[in-house]
Design a protein around this motif. Structure first.
Motif, PDB file in Angstrom:
ATOM      1  N   ALA A  86       0.840  -1.197   0.000  1.00 13.48           N
ATOM      2  CA  ALA A  86       0.000   0.000   0.000  1.00 13.48           C
ATOM      3  C   ALA A  86       0.877   1.249   0.000  1.00 13.48           C
ATOM      4  CB  ALA A  86      -0.915   0.002   1.229  1.00 13.48           C
ATOM      5  N   ALA A  87       0.354   2.307  -0.610  1.00 13.25           N
ATOM      6  CA  ALA A  87       1.053   3.594  -0.616  1.00 13.25           C
ATOM      7  C   ALA A  87       1.295   4.034   0.825  1.00 13.25           C
ATOM      8  CB  ALA A  87       0.225   4.632  -1.361  1.00 13.25           C
ATOM      9  N   GLY A  88       2.478   4.535   1.086  1.00 13.23           N
ATOM     10  CA  GLY A  88       2.826   5.012   2.414  1.00 13.23           C
ATOM     11  C   GLY A  88       3.365   3.935   3.339  1.00 13.23           C
ATOM     12  N   CYS A  89       3.311   2.682   2.937  1.00 13.01           N
ATOM     13  CA  CYS A  89       3.857   1.590   3.752  1.00 13.01           C
ATOM     14  C   CYS A  89       5.284   1.303   3.304  1.00 13.01           C
ATOM     15  CB  CYS A  89       3.013   0.324   3.617  1.00 13.01           C
ATOM     16  SG  CYS A  89       1.426   0.450   4.441  1.00 13.01           S
ATOM     17  N   GLU A  90       6.148   1.088   4.265  1.00 11.50           N
ATOM     18  CA  GLU A  90       7.542   0.752   3.968  1.00 11.50           C
ATOM     19  C   GLU A  90       7.636  -0.731   3.625  1.00 11.50           C
ATOM     20  OE1 GLU A  90      11.495   1.421   3.340  1.00 11.50           O
ATOM     21  OE2 GLU A  90      10.049   2.956   3.936  1.00 11.50           O
TER      22      GLU A  90
END
Length: 141
Positions: A86-90
């Protein structure tokens, strides 16, 4: 860590990418209609990460290797499930089905089941050994 051979794929594009045989009939191994929990199937899941470079994650492996295998979940036929961070997950390397499912439950990844079937027999399990006569030479690409 497992070592496997991808010999056949039910999707022509992926077969080309993996330099495997295109075998559209492999898709016939998938259960028809919605799959019910506990429904027997000849395929297991392999998780392929789409937006982070890492090895595929296999849901099962023969234990032990060879004719003494007692893991009833193992099959050399795999239904590909894509894993997308997901966007924003490292992103981080996931090494087991449990880690993949936990990341999905936390909302860190999205899982999408495909209708793609791969024939990828596991031939070696690192320190746990492999099929008789199988040795690992060099690195997987």
């Amino acid at each position: 860590m497992v070592f496997y051979v991808t010999t056949d794929v039910s999707d022509a594009r992926v077969a080309q990418e993996k330099q495997a045989n295109f075998a559209s009939r492999l898709a016939d191994a998938l259960p028809r209609g919605p799959q019910r929990p506990g429904q027997p199937s000849s395929v297991d899941k392999v998780y392929a990460v789409t937006n982070f470079k890492q090895a595929s994650v296999f849901a099962s492996a023969p234990q032990p290797m060879g004719h003494l295998n007692r893991d009833k979940a193992y099959s050399p036929l795999w239904r590909m499930v894509t894993v997308t961070w997901a966007a924003g997950c490292e992103p981080r390397t996931l090494t087991s089905e449990e880690q993949v499912l936990a990341a999905a439950e936390a909302g860190s990844v999205r899982l999408d089941s495909t209708d793609m079937v791969l024939n990828c027999p596991i031939v070696h399990r690192g320190a746990k050994g492999g099929l008789e006569g199988v040795s690992i030479v060099g690195q997987a690409r």
